[in-house]
Scaffold this active site. Structure first.
Site, mmCIF file in Angstrom:
data_model
loop_
_atom_site.group_PDB
_atom_site.id
_atom_site.type_symbol
_atom_site.label_atom_id
_atom_site.label_comp_id
_atom_site.label_asym_id
_atom_site.label_seq_id
_atom_site.Cartn_x
_atom_site.Cartn_y
_atom_site.Cartn_z
ATOM 1 N N ASP A 75 0.903 -1.324 -0.059
ATOM 2 C CA ASP A 75 -0.043 -0.062 -0.163
ATOM 3 C C ASP A 75 0.814 1.181 -0.182
ATOM 4 O OD1 ASP A 75 -3.248 0.382 1.134
ATOM 5 O OD2 ASP A 75 -1.628 1.844 0.995
ATOM 6 N N ASN A 132 -12.574 -3.641 3.514
ATOM 7 C CA ASN A 132 -13.419 -2.421 3.566
ATOM 8 C C ASN A 132 -14.346 -2.845 2.595
ATOM 9 O OD1 ASN A 132 -12.002 -1.312 5.666
ATOM 10 N ND2 ASN A 132 -10.687 -0.142 4.453
ATOM 11 N N GLY A 138 -15.592 2.140 4.337
ATOM 12 C CA GLY A 138 -14.304 2.807 4.018
ATOM 13 C C GLY A 138 -13.674 2.106 2.661
ATOM 14 N N GLN A 139 -14.284 1.689 1.850
ATOM 15 C CA GLN A 139 -13.961 1.352 0.624
ATOM 16 C C GLN A 139 -13.479 2.327 -0.577
ATOM 17 O OE1 GLN A 139 -15.999 -1.928 -1.501
ATOM 18 N NE2 GLN A 139 -14.499 -2.132 -2.945
ATOM 19 N N HIS A 145 -10.245 -6.117 -2.519
ATOM 20 C CA HIS A 145 -8.826 -6.133 -2.293
ATOM 21 C C HIS A 145 -9.000 -6.469 -0.448
ATOM 22 C CE1 HIS A 145 -10.236 -1.927 -1.704
ATOM 23 N NE2 HIS A 145 -9.261 -1.676 -0.820
ATOM 24 N N HIS A 147 -6.697 -5.903 2.756
ATOM 25 C CA HIS A 147 -5.574 -5.250 3.575
ATOM 26 C C HIS A 147 -4.976 -6.293 4.436
ATOM 27 C CE1 HIS A 147 -6.743 -0.991 2.560
ATOM 28 N NE2 HIS A 147 -7.958 -1.727 2.616
HETATM 29 P P1 5GP Z 1 -9.625 1.011 0.424
HETATM 30 O O1 5GP Z 1 -9.521 2.306 1.022
HETATM 31 O O2 5GP Z 1 -10.596 0.845 -0.794
HETATM 32 O O3 5GP Z 1 -10.007 -0.152 1.401
HETATM 33 O O4 5GP Z 1 -8.220 0.696 0.146
HETATM 34 C C1 5GP Z 1 -7.495 1.383 -0.746
HETATM 35 C C2 5GP Z 1 -6.178 1.316 -0.553
HETATM 36 O O5 5GP Z 1 -5.300 1.393 -1.897
HETATM 37 C C3 5GP Z 1 -5.916 2.402 0.393
HETATM 38 O O6 5GP Z 1 -5.291 1.890 1.519
HETATM 39 C C4 5GP Z 1 -4.588 3.373 -0.332
HETATM 40 O O7 5GP Z 1 -3.659 3.755 0.679
HETATM 41 C C5 5GP Z 1 -4.347 2.296 -1.467
HETATM 42 N N1 5GP Z 1 -3.902 2.836 -2.707
HETATM 43 C C6 5GP Z 1 -4.562 3.845 -3.115
HETATM 44 N N2 5GP Z 1 -4.034 4.313 -4.470
HETATM 45 C C7 5GP Z 1 -2.883 3.586 -4.484
HETATM 46 C C8 5GP Z 1 -1.827 3.231 -5.354
HETATM 47 O O8 5GP Z 1 -1.915 3.999 -6.725
HETATM 48 N N3 5GP Z 1 -0.944 2.322 -5.365
HETATM 49 C C9 5GP Z 1 -1.000 1.503 -4.081
HETATM 50 N N4 5GP Z 1 -0.073 0.446 -4.180
HETATM 51 N N5 5GP Z 1 -1.949 1.585 -3.233
HETATM 52 C C10 5GP Z 1 -2.823 2.621 -3.440
#
Ligand code: 5GP
Ligand code: ZN
Length: 159
Positions: A75, A132, A138-139, A145, A147
């Site tokens: 991340d 999420n 929080g998605q 995906h 975490h």
């Molecule tokens: P969510 O918020 O959908 O549960 O998780 C998305 C995750 O993707 C976040 O933790 C965010 O930091 C990560 N993320 C967003 N943009 C990028 C990116 O361009 N590259 C990587 N490796 N992670 C990203």
């Protein structure tokens, strides 16, 4: 005999302009939360999807696992010493859609999340797997995906 052209006057010559390609469904091509609303919706790869881009090698990421059906990468905004995202290579908008695929992919993804924890050396101390899901979950990226977080004590409840 009634013809549609009767209402519009004389028939026009066919246009020489090439036909535009068939329209995709209204949600297609939109990144992020637009896609989460369609439960069970599935595409192999979605244009403008960040994680499809990473899975395809078109968007740079620090890959830690490059499997046939699952990819894992770090991340960019780590919330713990280890913070790795584990994704299906194909596009599913969220974990519920992934579960509904019923082809063992969700099991495989969780198994690979554990393998990431082993490789990161956090399986002994413990780690957290988070999916999420949806806006209040929080998605922020509409490609399923997990975490994998670890390397420090986790608190409860989460924020
Ligand atoms: P969510 O918020 O959908 O549960 O998780 C998305 C995750 O993707 C976040 O933790 C965010 O930091 C990560 N993320 C967003 N943009 C990028 C990116 O361009 N590259 C990587 N490796 N992670 C990203
Ligand atoms: Zn995607």
């Amino acid at each position: 005999m009634f013809r549609v052209s009767d209402q519009r006057g004389p028939a026009r010559r066919p246009s020489r302009r090439p036909r535009s390609p068939p329209r995709r469904p209204p949600d297609s091509g939109k990144p992020g939360l637009h896609r989460i609303l369609l439960q069970g919706h599935y595409d192999r790869a979605v244009p403008d999807c960040l994680f499809c881009g990473i899975a395809a090698g078109q968007v740079q990421a620090t890959i830690v696992l490059d499997g046939k059906r699952v990819v894992a990468f770090r991340d960019t905004s780590p919330q713990a010493p280890t913070h790795v995202l584990v994704i299906p290579r194909d596009h599913y908008p969220d974990v519920a859609a992934l579960a509904s695929a019923s082809d063992g992919l969700l099991d495989e993804l969780v198994g690979q999340a554990h393998e990431v924890a082993v490789a990161e050396g956090i399986d002994g101390t413990g780690y957290r797997i988070v999916f999420n899901t949806g806006r209040e979950g929080g998605q922020t990226v509409g490609h399923a995906h997990a975490h994998v977080l670890g390397g420090r004590p986790m608190t409860w409840p989460p924020g």
